[in-house]
Design a protein around this motif. Sequence first.
Motif, mmCIF file in Angstrom:
data_model
loop_
_atom_site.group_PDB
_atom_site.id
_atom_site.type_symbol
_atom_site.label_atom_id
_atom_site.label_comp_id
_atom_site.label_asym_id
_atom_site.label_seq_id
_atom_site.Cartn_x
_atom_site.Cartn_y
_atom_site.Cartn_z
ATOM 1 N N PHE A 396 0.834 -1.205 0.000
ATOM 2 C CA PHE A 396 0.000 0.000 0.000
ATOM 3 C C PHE A 396 0.868 1.255 0.000
ATOM 4 O O PHE A 396 0.669 2.175 -0.792
ATOM 5 N N MET A 397 1.837 1.271 0.914
ATOM 6 C CA MET A 397 2.647 2.492 1.029
ATOM 7 C C MET A 397 3.474 2.707 -0.233
ATOM 8 O O MET A 397 3.586 3.837 -0.721
ATOM 9 N N ILE A 398 4.051 1.613 -0.716
ATOM 10 C CA ILE A 398 4.883 1.747 -1.912
ATOM 11 C C ILE A 398 4.045 2.179 -3.106
ATOM 12 O O ILE A 398 4.472 2.980 -3.935
ATOM 13 N N MET A 399 2.800 1.698 -3.167
ATOM 14 C CA MET A 399 1.948 2.081 -4.284
ATOM 15 C C MET A 399 1.650 3.578 -4.261
ATOM 16 O O MET A 399 1.731 4.264 -5.290
ATOM 17 N N ILE A 400 1.321 4.100 -3.085
ATOM 18 C CA ILE A 400 1.008 5.531 -2.995
ATOM 19 C C ILE A 400 2.238 6.356 -3.376
ATOM 20 O O ILE A 400 2.172 7.281 -4.193
ATOM 21 N N LEU A 401 3.368 5.974 -2.791
ATOM 22 C CA LEU A 401 4.609 6.679 -3.095
ATOM 23 C C LEU A 401 4.920 6.605 -4.589
ATOM 24 O O LEU A 401 5.238 7.608 -5.241
ATOM 25 N N GLY A 402 4.817 5.383 -5.124
ATOM 26 C CA GLY A 402 5.149 5.165 -6.534
ATOM 27 C C GLY A 402 4.233 5.954 -7.447
ATOM 28 O O GLY A 402 4.684 6.566 -8.425
ATOM 29 N N CYS A 403 2.934 5.961 -7.144
ATOM 30 C CA CYS A 403 1.998 6.719 -7.988
ATOM 31 C C CYS A 403 2.339 8.191 -7.935
ATOM 32 O O CYS A 403 2.320 8.888 -8.953
ATOM 33 N N TYR A 404 2.673 8.675 -6.740
ATOM 34 C CA TYR A 404 2.998 10.092 -6.627
ATOM 35 C C TYR A 404 4.206 10.433 -7.505
ATOM 36 O O TYR A 404 4.176 11.382 -8.290
ATOM 37 N N ILE A 405 5.259 9.607 -7.373
ATOM 38 C CA ILE A 405 6.467 9.863 -8.170
ATOM 39 C C ILE A 405 6.150 9.794 -9.663
ATOM 40 O O ILE A 405 6.521 10.657 -10.449
ATOM 41 N N THR A 406 5.419 8.732 -10.044
ATOM 42 C CA THR A 406 5.147 8.522 -11.460
ATOM 43 C C THR A 406 4.312 9.646 -12.056
ATOM 44 O O THR A 406 4.532 10.067 -13.188
ATOM 45 N N PHE A 407 3.337 10.099 -11.301
ATOM 46 C CA PHE A 407 2.405 11.064 -11.872
ATOM 47 C C PHE A 407 2.918 12.500 -11.796
ATOM 48 O O PHE A 407 2.619 13.313 -12.656
ATOM 49 N N PHE A 408 3.632 12.811 -10.734
ATOM 50 C CA PHE A 408 3.907 14.228 -10.514
ATOM 51 C C PHE A 408 5.377 14.595 -10.603
ATOM 52 O O PHE A 408 5.743 15.733 -10.386
ATOM 53 N N MET A 409 6.224 13.630 -10.898
ATOM 54 C CA MET A 409 7.621 13.995 -11.066
ATOM 55 C C MET A 409 8.059 13.535 -12.439
ATOM 56 O O MET A 409 7.520 12.579 -12.977
ATOM 57 N N SER A 410 9.036 14.228 -12.977
ATOM 58 C CA SER A 410 9.473 13.785 -14.280
ATOM 59 C C SER A 410 10.962 14.048 -14.439
ATOM 60 O O SER A 410 11.565 14.804 -13.677
ATOM 61 N N HIS A 411 11.509 13.372 -15.401
ATOM 62 C CA HIS A 411 12.922 13.560 -15.733
ATOM 63 C C HIS A 411 13.010 14.722 -16.710
ATOM 64 O O HIS A 411 12.535 14.625 -17.835
ATOM 65 N N ARG A 412 13.596 15.812 -16.262
ATOM 66 C CA ARG A 412 13.644 17.014 -17.095
ATOM 67 C C ARG A 412 15.078 17.308 -17.505
ATOM 68 O O ARG A 412 15.973 17.271 -16.677
ATOM 69 N N ARG A 413 15.222 17.595 -18.782
ATOM 70 C CA ARG A 413 16.562 17.930 -19.279
ATOM 71 C C ARG A 413 16.512 19.292 -19.943
ATOM 72 O O ARG A 413 15.554 19.615 -20.646
ATOM 73 N N LEU A 414 17.565 20.032 -19.706
ATOM 74 C CA LEU A 414 17.620 21.392 -20.225
ATOM 75 C C LEU A 414 18.945 21.570 -20.950
ATOM 76 O O LEU A 414 19.965 21.037 -20.513
#
Lengths: 453, 278
Positions: A396-414
């Motif tokens: 449960f905890m890993i799923m919430i954490l994982g969804c948060y990372i997957t949905f709201f963080m991204s790999h950004r390159r500049l």
Amino acid sequence: MKPKDPNSPIARIWDFFSSVRLTVVLLLTLAATSIIGTLIPQNASPADYFQAYGPFLFRLFSILDVFDMYHSWWFQFLLLLLTVNILVCSLNRLSGTWKIVFQKNPSVDIDRFRKIPNQTVFTDSRSMDALKAIYVPRVKRRFGYVRMEDTEKGFYVFAEKGRWSRLGVYTVHFSVILLLIGALIGSFFGFEGFVTIPEGEAQSQIHLRKTGDVLPLDFAIRCDSFHVSFYESGTPKEFRSDLSILVGENAVLKRSIRVNDPLHYKGISIFQSNYGKLPPNIITLNLVSEETKMEYRKELSAGQKIDLPEGAGTFVFKDFRNRYPFRGQDLGETVIGTLIAPNGNSEEIVLPLKFPGFDRMRKRALVFSVEEINPRYYTGLQVSKDPGVWVVYSGFMIMILGCYITFFMSHRRLCIEVTPKGNSNRVLVTGTANKNKLSMETVVSKITQDLAA
Amino acid sequence: MTSSLILSVITFIYGFSAALYVASWIFKKASIGKAATWITLAAVVGHVAGILLRWVESYQMGIGHAPLSNFYESIVFFSWTLAVIYLVVERAYQNRVIGAFVAPIAFLAMAYASLSPNINDRIQPLVPALKSNWLIAHVIACFVGYAAFGIAFGISLMYLIKHSGRDRNSRLLALFPEQRLLEALNHQMIMFGFLFLSIGIITGSVWANSAWGSYWSWDPKETWSLITWFIYATLLHARMMRGWHGKRLAYISIIGFGAVLFTYFGVNLLPGLHSYSQ
Ligand code: HEM
């Protein structure tokens, strides 16, 4: 992880299981079939099903395990397919992602950046060296990794952040597998049972919910007392059992449990589930003599025989009923006793609690009524053991954490490229993100403003 | 002034703001749209005041509990969340046509909660099973998720209308956001909703485990929330298949919201033991 020869049978199976198409099919099938079990009540008695669906459907549904479909072979098989799908798919892609996330020096393909549509261009008249000194720290404020390199005529600054967020998806998929493993552990090594214990008594065996089998525990649960309180409307407000855990004669643990507040002992959890009233085993009788006008009070327990005053014979407390129908009306809680007169004649006496004058109808010298009963409760406990629950909770905890990372963080390159242009410098700012590309456009324009200032 | 009265008045304000959003879209009047935004904002503030007052009232009645414990209260919370998320989206994307498709959802939900004879809007005491902080977390997470799915539903409708519009430049479609933006917004709302639905299912199952000793028992309400979750998970993955863009995703989003509605309303018609209803 991918097999080498693309035409080997193993490679075919591998390809089959690594496809997202299979995922979509499986998820939709799971969604669609899950509906069945909500339309057909689960785990009811075979007789009820037979009556409701008739012989043909009954046979068909039985064969397909529809009456316990979430534990049926085919539903479990779908879950197994999904698990293999997740595993193969994740292994398939993990090595690629791993290389991106853990590389020391990311290679920069400057040509690719030049072609990205998300870019801004401006000119800056300060010297190259001045720009280097300004740009690097400014970019550093927003990005974790920053590198500057000289090109033939100018230089570029490459920066990136959130590389590791690419692992988020794997976390989510891993959590799904943890949930399934946890559920599996629970179903193999756990149990769910119930027991009802009258106040003051102890029980050391429970009934399993699934099979109804008796399961002995290696300790006993004693219900020391039970309390229930009500709201004015009559609905229960709280119920509580004061329990002791007995090993041999010793109470090793004493604790009160309420709904939502269970007790745990040696991996076994005890939950307050329901309660009920038992016939009282002690009542107080009130006897009024019509002749002498004397009033007597007698306490007696179930089955006990007492001598009555004024030589009226003996009385036995025979039974207690929650309902007593009388001329089409329910008299409610009622004590039933047997009166044995001195001459040996016996007579049944009915004493409804709500109608203390009821016994007057017999028109005898001694009028009986029940003054008080000592109500006794039993507590209904759910007793269960689930060693998989911590695996599930981690999932449960890993799923919430994982969804948060997957949905709201991204790999950004500049990438910022500076090339001389006349007396001045041309500055090109471009950026990519593996997700949420719209917001990367905002980042690029913000950085541009920052640098131009 | 009682909370019920406030919430009834709020219902009409939402109706008014929904009408203004539609009017501003049809008559292309930016000023009407601005008014709609302010009125929605006022409704949101009044709405939260109503919810808080209801909380206070429950304490005055001596049965104090967070106003998230029955059908009526959950719908009221749903509409509030929907309106708040909508205002955030409107601010971020500066497009008020979306309001014409989303504000009516908030209004209809409130109207249903206030007017339907099947829904009891009295403050009721909590039965023992419902006294749990997990339950509060569960209700909040689920309905935040449902609200996001509600908005995704409105956006998907817009997408389909825009897509099927014969004359892409017709007057009514001109103010619609670009298809690309609608698609991105649909996806964003669904990611947001999926996270909260997951949290909702998880907290619900932790609650069930603490109350009944079993974190999952396949009762119809649980199962339907899982069905909803499967549908949105399908959507997240379908995006990655070739040819699965725009239109098909919009359809899945609409089906997903249908599942939300069924979890919410339909399940009470099915046999089951979820004490959390009516
Ligand atoms: C119940 C099961 C599953 C859940 C809850 C789940 C969840 C997710 C989530 C939340 C995402 C992120 C989507 C996005 O960024 O929009 C994702 C992406 C993905 N999932 Fe799953 N998934 C499941 C099963 C599977 C299976 C069986 C496969 C096997 C093919 C799979 C393959 C993928 C792939 C390839 C991605 C994209 C990864 C990327 O963006 O790099 N998923 N999944």
